[in-house]
Design a protein around this motif. Structure first.
Motif, PDB file in Angstrom:
ATOM      1  N   ARG A 123      -4.387  10.825  -6.011  1.00  0.00           N
ATOM      2  CA  ARG A 123      -4.880   9.533  -5.544  1.00  0.00           C
ATOM      3  C   ARG A 123      -6.349   9.601  -5.141  1.00  0.00           C
ATOM      4  NH1 ARG A 123      -2.379   5.232  -3.351  1.00  0.00           N
ATOM      5  NH2 ARG A 123      -4.543   4.530  -3.261  1.00  0.00           N
ATOM      6  N   PHE A 124      -6.748  10.705  -4.505  1.00  0.00           N
ATOM      7  CA  PHE A 124      -8.135  10.834  -4.061  1.00  0.00           C
ATOM      8  C   PHE A 124      -9.086  10.755  -5.248  1.00  0.00           C
ATOM      9  CE2 PHE A 124     -11.996  13.036  -2.928  1.00  0.00           C
ATOM     10  CZ  PHE A 124     -12.244  12.618  -1.634  1.00  0.00           C
ATOM     11  N   ALA A 177       0.842  -1.205   0.000  1.00  0.00           N
ATOM     12  CA  ALA A 177       0.000   0.000   0.000  1.00  0.00           C
ATOM     13  C   ALA A 177       0.871   1.248   0.000  1.00  0.00           C
ATOM     14  CB  ALA A 177      -0.926   0.005   1.218  1.00  0.00           C
ATOM     15  N   SER A 178       0.584   2.169  -0.926  1.00  0.00           N
ATOM     16  CA  SER A 178       1.409   3.372  -1.044  1.00  0.00           C
ATOM     17  C   SER A 178       1.318   4.259   0.197  1.00  0.00           C
ATOM     18  CB  SER A 178       0.997   4.171  -2.284  1.00  0.00           C
ATOM     19  OG  SER A 178      -0.360   4.565  -2.213  1.00  0.00           O
ATOM     20  N   HIS A 179       0.159   4.294   0.864  1.00  0.00           N
ATOM     21  CA  HIS A 179       0.035   5.109   2.069  1.00  0.00           C
ATOM     22  C   HIS A 179       0.973   4.586   3.158  1.00  0.00           C
ATOM     23  CE1 HIS A 179      -3.800   5.531  -0.098  1.00  0.00           C
ATOM     24  NE2 HIS A 179      -3.799   6.769   0.352  1.00  0.00           N
ATOM     25  N   ILE A 212       1.602   7.936 -15.324  1.00  0.00           N
ATOM     26  CA  ILE A 212       1.803   9.172 -16.100  1.00  0.00           C
ATOM     27  C   ILE A 212       1.813  10.383 -15.169  1.00  0.00           C
ATOM     28  CG2 ILE A 212       0.769  10.692 -17.829  1.00  0.00           C
ATOM     29  CD1 ILE A 212      -0.307   8.126 -19.193  1.00  0.00           C
ATOM     30  N   ALA A 213       0.889  10.406 -14.201  1.00  0.00           N
ATOM     31  CA  ALA A 213       0.818  11.530 -13.261  1.00  0.00           C
ATOM     32  C   ALA A 213       2.104  11.653 -12.463  1.00  0.00           C
ATOM     33  CB  ALA A 213      -0.370  11.345 -12.326  1.00  0.00           C
ATOM     34  N   TYR A 214       2.689  10.532 -12.061  1.00  0.00           N
ATOM     35  CA  TYR A 214       3.903  10.584 -11.247  1.00  0.00           C
ATOM     36  C   TYR A 214       5.122  10.951 -12.088  1.00  0.00           C
ATOM     37  CZ  TYR A 214       0.821   8.245  -7.943  1.00  0.00           C
ATOM     38  OH  TYR A 214      -0.227   7.944  -7.121  1.00  0.00           O
ATOM     39  N   LEU A 221      -7.526   7.522   3.522  1.00  0.00           N
ATOM     40  CA  LEU A 221      -6.131   7.606   3.934  1.00  0.00           C
ATOM     41  C   LEU A 221      -5.401   8.760   3.242  1.00  0.00           C
ATOM     42  CD1 LEU A 221      -5.230   3.804   3.908  1.00  0.00           C
ATOM     43  CD2 LEU A 221      -5.589   5.254   5.912  1.00  0.00           C
ATOM     44  N   SER A 222      -5.929   9.222   2.115  1.00  0.00           N
ATOM     45  CA  SER A 222      -5.282  10.317   1.378  1.00  0.00           C
ATOM     46  C   SER A 222      -5.523  11.678   2.013  1.00  0.00           C
ATOM     47  CB  SER A 222      -5.797  10.353  -0.076  1.00  0.00           C
ATOM     48  OG  SER A 222      -5.381   9.223  -0.800  1.00  0.00           O
ATOM     49  N   ILE A 223      -6.667  11.853   2.668  1.00  0.00           N
ATOM     50  CA  ILE A 223      -7.042  13.174   3.179  1.00  0.00           C
ATOM     51  C   ILE A 223      -6.000  13.767   4.137  1.00  0.00           C
ATOM     52  CG2 ILE A 223      -8.755  14.417   4.571  1.00  0.00           C
ATOM     53  CD1 ILE A 223     -10.893  12.588   3.298  1.00  0.00           C
ATOM     54  N   PRO A 224      -5.515  13.012   5.151  1.00  0.00           N
ATOM     55  CA  PRO A 224      -4.493  13.607   6.031  1.00  0.00           C
ATOM     56  C   PRO A 224      -3.229  14.018   5.283  1.00  0.00           C
ATOM     57  CG  PRO A 224      -5.381  11.604   6.996  1.00  0.00           C
ATOM     58  CD  PRO A 224      -5.882  11.663   5.594  1.00  0.00           C
ATOM     59  N   PHE A 225      -2.810  13.229   4.296  1.00  0.00           N
ATOM     60  CA  PHE A 225      -1.609  13.553   3.529  1.00  0.00           C
ATOM     61  C   PHE A 225      -1.820  14.830   2.700  1.00  0.00           C
ATOM     62  CE2 PHE A 225      -0.945   8.971   4.199  1.00  0.00           C
ATOM     63  CZ  PHE A 225       0.352   8.978   4.679  1.00  0.00           C
ATOM     64  N   ILE A 226      -3.030  15.001   2.160  1.00  0.00           N
ATOM     65  CA  ILE A 226      -3.325  16.217   1.389  1.00  0.00           C
ATOM     66  C   ILE A 226      -3.227  17.453   2.279  1.00  0.00           C
ATOM     67  CG2 ILE A 226      -5.138  17.457   0.132  1.00  0.00           C
ATOM     68  CD1 ILE A 226      -6.180  14.699  -0.795  1.00  0.00           C
ATOM     69  N   LEU A 227      -3.818  17.374   3.481  1.00  0.00           N
ATOM     70  CA  LEU A 227      -3.811  18.509   4.399  1.00  0.00           C
ATOM     71  C   LEU A 227      -2.394  18.819   4.876  1.00  0.00           C
ATOM     72  CD1 LEU A 227      -6.990  17.649   6.512  1.00  0.00           C
ATOM     73  CD2 LEU A 227      -6.780  19.306   4.642  1.00  0.00           C
TER      74      LEU A 227
END
Length: 281
Positions: free
Chosen positions: A232-233, A114-116, A195-197, A257-263
């Protein structure tokens, strides 16, 4: 439905053999991604006049941090009912094997990363590296962030070669038919992310060449987290849910799991940009 209109996808899982040893595409993609990041960070350290002996242990810290974090992240976040409820699951969580009901086992590699979890593992490993070497924490985090897109790109290409983390059914002309899974045209979500990365690395490198003084402010670290996990979101809307329990959720596990990383990423990106602007004055 005319499947000829779509991309039929069923590559061999193994790239080549050397004697009895088989080398899988997934493993090769991981190694290529890590090698590219190694070369990028080595160049960054040289440009910033950081001693070679301080760089040498960095790769091992990153490799172990990503691998252990990604493995534990998958087992704990996505399949706790399997890996945390029996001795067999706990063993398979740490060792790349599968134990059958009769007690015999065979090598499988780590099937589930898992990437997270990999991101958390990497950050913890870098904290240990900083404590051991004395290199500035934000300088290390920013340098690693600049190179992260290369590794992330090739990890997703490895997922594509494995026909895993598949997208939802679609009729777009570039849809993939993952023959190993079913004969339904689906979004190639792994390719979207790869592609995005790759674009993330290009963006990071472009900004770095113009604003090298931002290294050490946390700006690149924040930008990396914000970019990757915002993407990712939204890309999760094109993916099939990975576990059944996600069906009833407003957001799937990847999005939650993405939300905390975004903030966190957004905070450090803005804070680092302000620090960098002051350094330019």
């Amino acid at each position: 439905m005319n499947l000829i209109s779509y991309i039929l996808w069923n590559p061999d899982l193994e790239a080549f053999h050397i004697g009895p040893l088989a080398f899988r595409w997934y493993s090769l993609c991981w190694l290529i991604g890590l090698l590219l990041a190694y070369l990028v960070v080595r160049r960054l350290f040289k440009e910033q006049k950081i001693k070679d002996e301080l760089f040498d242990p960095l790769f091992m810290y990153c490799f172990l941090g990503i691998l252990i974090g990604a493995r534990l992240g998958h087992c704990i976040f996505y399949q706790p009912d399997y890996f945390l409820t029996s001795w067999k699951g706990v063993i398979e969580m740490f060792l790349p094997i599968h134990i059958d009901p009769f007690g015999s086992w065979h090598m499988t590699g780590y099937q589930g990363l898992a990437s997270h979890g990999g991101t958390l593992g990497l950050i913890l490993a870098l904290l240990l590296y900083v404590r051991h070497t004395g290199v500035g924490l934000w300088r290390v985090l920013d340098n690693i962030a600049i190179a992260t897109g290369t590794t992330a790109c090739f990890i997703r290409l490895g997922n594509l070669m494995n026909s895993e983390i598949i997208g939802r059914a679609t009729d777009v002309p570039w849809a993939f038919v993952f023959e190993r899974v079913d004969m339904v045209p689906r979004h190639p979500g792994q390719l979207y992310e790869a592609i995005a990365y790759a674009l993330l690395f290009a963006l990071m490198w472009f900004i770095y060449r113009k604003h090298q003084q931002f290294v050490g402010t946390g700006f690149y670290f924040g930008l990396c987290l914000f970019y990757i996990f915002t993407f990712r979101f939204f890309i999760e809307y094109t993916k099939e849910v990975q576990e059944a329990f996600e069906e009833g959720l407003m957001f799937d596990m990847g999005q939650l799991l993405s939300i905390p990383f975004i903030l966190i990423g957004g905070w450090y990106m803005v804070k680092g940009w302000k620090k960098g602007q002051k350094l330019m004055q």
